[in-house]
Scaffold this motif. Structure first.
Motif, PDB file in Angstrom:
ATOM      1  N   LEU A 110      -2.005  -7.413  -0.665  1.00  0.00           N
ATOM      2  CA  LEU A 110      -2.423  -8.089   0.676  1.00  0.00           C
ATOM      3  C   LEU A 110      -1.424  -8.597   2.306  1.00  0.00           C
ATOM      4  O   LEU A 110      -2.074  -7.978   2.709  1.00  0.00           O
ATOM      5  CB  LEU A 110      -3.729  -8.367  -0.151  1.00  0.00           C
ATOM      6  CG  LEU A 110      -5.152  -9.226   1.400  1.00  0.00           C
ATOM      7  CD1 LEU A 110      -5.188  -7.789   2.010  1.00  0.00           C
ATOM      8  CD2 LEU A 110      -5.820  -9.773   0.246  1.00  0.00           C
ATOM      9  N   ALA A 111      -1.492  -9.290   1.483  1.00  0.00           N
ATOM     10  CA  ALA A 111      -0.691 -10.233   2.649  1.00  0.00           C
ATOM     11  C   ALA A 111       0.006 -10.221   3.849  1.00  0.00           C
ATOM     12  O   ALA A 111      -0.024  -9.644   5.045  1.00  0.00           O
ATOM     13  CB  ALA A 111       0.068 -12.088   2.181  1.00  0.00           C
ATOM     14  N   PHE A 112       0.956  -9.321   2.858  1.00  0.00           N
ATOM     15  CA  PHE A 112       2.080  -9.066   4.083  1.00  0.00           C
ATOM     16  C   PHE A 112       2.009  -7.620   4.259  1.00  0.00           C
ATOM     17  O   PHE A 112       2.602  -7.375   5.447  1.00  0.00           O
ATOM     18  CB  PHE A 112       2.710  -8.296   3.355  1.00  0.00           C
ATOM     19  CG  PHE A 112       4.313  -9.699   2.762  1.00  0.00           C
ATOM     20  CD1 PHE A 112       5.319  -9.775   3.569  1.00  0.00           C
ATOM     21  CD2 PHE A 112       3.789  -9.867   2.137  1.00  0.00           C
ATOM     22  CE1 PHE A 112       6.188 -10.384   3.509  1.00  0.00           C
ATOM     23  CE2 PHE A 112       4.647 -12.166   2.334  1.00  0.00           C
ATOM     24  CZ  PHE A 112       5.562 -11.866   2.961  1.00  0.00           C
ATOM     25  N   THR A 113       1.176  -6.527   3.762  1.00  0.00           N
ATOM     26  CA  THR A 113       0.844  -5.176   4.593  1.00  0.00           C
ATOM     27  C   THR A 113      -0.651  -5.652   5.443  1.00  0.00           C
ATOM     28  O   THR A 113      -0.735  -5.121   6.950  1.00  0.00           O
ATOM     29  CB  THR A 113      -0.169  -4.048   3.734  1.00  0.00           C
ATOM     30  OG1 THR A 113       0.450  -4.247   2.682  1.00  0.00           O
ATOM     31  CG2 THR A 113      -0.748  -2.830   4.546  1.00  0.00           C
ATOM     32  N   MET A 114      -1.357  -6.634   6.149  1.00  0.00           N
ATOM     33  CA  MET A 114      -2.233  -6.790   6.693  1.00  0.00           C
ATOM     34  C   MET A 114      -0.863  -7.827   7.388  1.00  0.00           C
ATOM     35  O   MET A 114      -0.997  -7.920   9.095  1.00  0.00           O
ATOM     36  CB  MET A 114      -2.584  -7.562   6.249  1.00  0.00           C
ATOM     37  CG  MET A 114      -4.108  -7.692   5.839  1.00  0.00           C
ATOM     38  SD  MET A 114      -5.303  -8.573   5.252  1.00  0.00           S
ATOM     39  CE  MET A 114      -5.944  -8.381   6.854  1.00  0.00           C
ATOM     40  N   ALA A 115       0.198  -8.518   7.528  1.00  0.00           N
ATOM     41  CA  ALA A 115       0.785  -9.156   8.388  1.00  0.00           C
ATOM     42  C   ALA A 115       2.357  -8.030   9.486  1.00  0.00           C
ATOM     43  O   ALA A 115       2.307  -8.271  10.526  1.00  0.00           O
ATOM     44  CB  ALA A 115       2.045 -10.202   7.544  1.00  0.00           C
ATOM     45  N   VAL A 116       2.852  -7.381   8.652  1.00  0.00           N
ATOM     46  CA  VAL A 116       3.750  -6.364   8.986  1.00  0.00           C
ATOM     47  C   VAL A 116       2.774  -5.831   9.981  1.00  0.00           C
ATOM     48  O   VAL A 116       3.039  -5.238  10.695  1.00  0.00           O
ATOM     49  CB  VAL A 116       4.327  -6.107   7.639  1.00  0.00           C
ATOM     50  CG1 VAL A 116       5.355  -4.954   8.344  1.00  0.00           C
ATOM     51  CG2 VAL A 116       5.108  -7.245   6.986  1.00  0.00           C
ATOM     52  N   ARG A 117       1.895  -4.887   8.888  1.00  0.00           N
ATOM     53  CA  ARG A 117       1.519  -4.017   9.585  1.00  0.00           C
ATOM     54  C   ARG A 117       2.252  -2.765   9.989  1.00  0.00           C
ATOM     55  O   ARG A 117       2.213  -1.981  11.290  1.00  0.00           O
ATOM     56  CB  ARG A 117       0.283  -4.113  11.312  1.00  0.00           C
ATOM     57  CG  ARG A 117      -0.733  -5.584  11.228  1.00  0.00           C
ATOM     58  CD  ARG A 117      -0.427  -6.356  12.401  1.00  0.00           C
ATOM     59  NE  ARG A 117      -1.279  -7.317  12.823  1.00  0.00           N
ATOM     60  CZ  ARG A 117      -2.081  -8.494  13.476  1.00  0.00           C
ATOM     61  NH1 ARG A 117      -2.071  -7.598  14.337  1.00  0.00           N
ATOM     62  NH2 ARG A 117      -2.573  -9.100  13.222  1.00  0.00           N
ATOM     63  N   PRO A 118       2.278  -1.845   8.626  1.00  0.00           N
ATOM     64  CA  PRO A 118       3.014  -0.761   8.754  1.00  0.00           C
ATOM     65  C   PRO A 118       2.107   0.594   9.103  1.00  0.00           C
ATOM     66  O   PRO A 118       1.104   0.462   9.368  1.00  0.00           O
ATOM     67  CB  PRO A 118       3.682  -0.866   7.309  1.00  0.00           C
ATOM     68  CG  PRO A 118       2.554  -1.492   6.366  1.00  0.00           C
ATOM     69  CD  PRO A 118       2.260  -2.510   7.069  1.00  0.00           C
ATOM     70  N   PRO A 119       3.266   1.451   9.822  1.00  0.00           N
ATOM     71  CA  PRO A 119       2.506   2.158  10.129  1.00  0.00           C
ATOM     72  C   PRO A 119       1.267   3.191   8.918  1.00  0.00           C
ATOM     73  O   PRO A 119       2.235   2.921   7.749  1.00  0.00           O
ATOM     74  CB  PRO A 119       3.180   3.246  10.956  1.00  0.00           C
ATOM     75  CG  PRO A 119       4.540   2.591  11.350  1.00  0.00           C
ATOM     76  CD  PRO A 119       4.379   2.006  10.566  1.00  0.00           C
ATOM     77  N   ALA A 120       1.048   3.657   8.816  1.00  0.00           N
ATOM     78  CA  ALA A 120      -0.530   3.970   7.924  1.00  0.00           C
ATOM     79  C   ALA A 120      -0.230   2.541   6.092  1.00  0.00           C
ATOM     80  O   ALA A 120       0.451   3.300   5.592  1.00  0.00           O
ATOM     81  CB  ALA A 120      -0.010   5.474   7.267  1.00  0.00           C
ATOM     82  N   ALA A 121      -0.906   1.984   6.849  1.00  0.00           N
ATOM     83  CA  ALA A 121      -0.776   0.633   6.081  1.00  0.00           C
ATOM     84  C   ALA A 121      -1.888   1.185   4.434  1.00  0.00           C
ATOM     85  O   ALA A 121      -1.190   0.808   3.631  1.00  0.00           O
ATOM     86  CB  ALA A 121      -1.803  -0.362   6.816  1.00  0.00           C
ATOM     87  N   GLY A 122      -2.288   2.043   4.616  1.00  0.00           N
ATOM     88  CA  GLY A 122      -3.611   2.225   3.481  1.00  0.00           C
ATOM     89  C   GLY A 122      -2.739   2.866   2.790  1.00  0.00           C
ATOM     90  O   GLY A 122      -2.449   2.589   1.169  1.00  0.00           O
ATOM     91  N   THR A 123      -1.782   3.913   2.843  1.00  0.00           N
ATOM     92  CA  THR A 123      -0.693   4.509   2.333  1.00  0.00           C
ATOM     93  C   THR A 123      -0.014   3.899   1.539  1.00  0.00           C
ATOM     94  O   THR A 123       0.680   3.747   0.769  1.00  0.00           O
ATOM     95  CB  THR A 123      -0.056   5.446   3.114  1.00  0.00           C
ATOM     96  OG1 THR A 123      -0.977   6.691   3.512  1.00  0.00           O
ATOM     97  CG2 THR A 123       0.542   6.582   2.347  1.00  0.00           C
ATOM     98  N   VAL A 124       1.063   2.977   2.610  1.00  0.00           N
ATOM     99  CA  VAL A 124       1.724   2.012   2.317  1.00  0.00           C
ATOM    100  C   VAL A 124       1.645   0.680   1.064  1.00  0.00           C
ATOM    101  O   VAL A 124       2.156   0.988  -0.158  1.00  0.00           O
ATOM    102  CB  VAL A 124       2.449   1.195   3.389  1.00  0.00           C
ATOM    103  CG1 VAL A 124       3.631   0.825   2.874  1.00  0.00           C
ATOM    104  CG2 VAL A 124       3.394   2.065   4.625  1.00  0.00           C
TER     105      VAL A 124
END
Length: 335
Positions: A110-124
């Motif tokens: 949760l924390a790093f996906t919202m912070a890094v914001r990679p493309p296709a964040a839901g898939t990642v």
């Protein structure tokens, strides 16, 4: 008609010289010839530094004391949970520890996906949840306990996340810039399965006690010091002080040395200090890097990360990235 005699020639030359001198314009006192228009003197103006007009005062980010205390408390609770879980994990009781670690992994995602914001964040994020469950299961059931199954999970999850980022054209355009961020998310998720593997090794539980204590003390002291005396400031935009980071690393190393003096062989105070110094420095740098990245987003005008994820990111990243070092030191240094 030229004169023929020498005396007449000399008289003639003198007359010509006088005529030329009379016709030539006289110089004035200013150095110019009389009759010639004098030029205005050139006024030399100092070149002003144009950058002075464009310099803007850099705003100093305020240090919120209550927030620093809250982050210190979260770091202590996270470290205590990981240590108690490792100490109570036996041959028939590793599944509860795996469940605790899976909850920590979800917080990390949760924390790093919202912070890094990679493309296709839901898939990642979805790939990382599957990778967390697979890594925990392999850490509990694989025989013998080894690092290689987790490396396979890391490679497969990273490849799957990259493939998921190539589906849409907008995500493909950002793929090259997100390679490092995506790997950071996947690496931290898989790293949280390493404590289970270490508890299955002869001195792994004691190594976890020493290293996790060093990380927890380092983060606790650093943030409590920032709440009291956040100086000298490392950067105006980063609400952290160098005194807290240095004191945290020193006291984390001291705590690890103290544990090394009371644990059984192969631990000694020197070996405990080495383990504590390595992981405490890693934890402090990762925690500080999170603050720098958040300050960079703020200066770039990007929307800040959700406050819960933003403040959990530092401790979670510090513990996650110190676990590979703990495993390496246990296998290579203590063995």
């Amino acid at each position: 008609m030229l004169p023929s005699s020498p005396r007449d020639r000399d008289s003639w030359d003198d007359d010509v010289s006088r005529e030329i001198a009379r016709a030539a314009p006289a110089r004035s006192s200013s150095g110019f010839y009389a009759g010639a228009p004098e030029k205005d003197p050139v006024t030399v103006r100092p070149i002003e530094d144009e950058d002075e007009d464009h310099d803007e005062e850099i705003p100093v980010a305020p240090v919120r004391r209550q927030l620093s205390v809250a982050i210190a408390g979260f770091s202590a609770l996270l470290g205590a949970g990981l240590i108690l879980g490792a100490q109570t994990s036996g041959p028939d009781a590793r599944l509860p520890y795996a469940i605790v670690l899976f909850g920590v992994q979800l917080l990390y995602i949760l924390a790093f996906t919202m912070a890094v914001r990679p493309p296709a964040a839901g898939t990642v994020a979805g790939v990382c949840v599957v990778a967390a469950a697979a890594a925990d299961r392999l850490a509990v059931t694989s025989e013998p306990a080894a690092l290689l199954p987790l490396v396979y999970v890391l490679a497969a999850a990273y490849a799957a996340a990259l493939v998921g980022q190539t589906i849409r054209a907008a995500d493909r355009a950002r793929l090259r810039d997100s390679l490092g961020g995506t790997f950071l998310v996947v690496l931290g998720v898989v790293s949280f399965a390493l404590p289970i593997v270490l508890t299955r090794k002869p001195v792994g539980t004691q190594a976890l006690l020493v290293c996790l204590t060093a990380v927890g003390v380092s983060l606790l002291v650093a943030h409590l010091t920032d709440a009291v005396w956040p100086k000298p400031r490392i950067a105006a935009q980063v609400p952290r002080g160098a005194a807290g980071i240095i004191a945290g690393a020193m006291l984390g190393t001291l705590a690890a040395a103290g544990l090394g003096s009371v644990l059984v062989l192969p631990f000694t105070p020197a070996k405990g200090a080495v383990l504590g110094l390595v992981v405490a420095v890693i934890a402090g740098l990762v925690d500080l890097a999170v603050n720098y990245s958040e300050a960079g987003r703020s200066m770039a005008g990007e929307a800040p990360t959700l406050w819960v994820a933003r403040h959990m990111q530092g401790p979670l990243g510090a513990f996650a990235l110190s676990l590979p070092a703990t495993y390496a030191l246990t296998v290579l240094y203590l063995a």
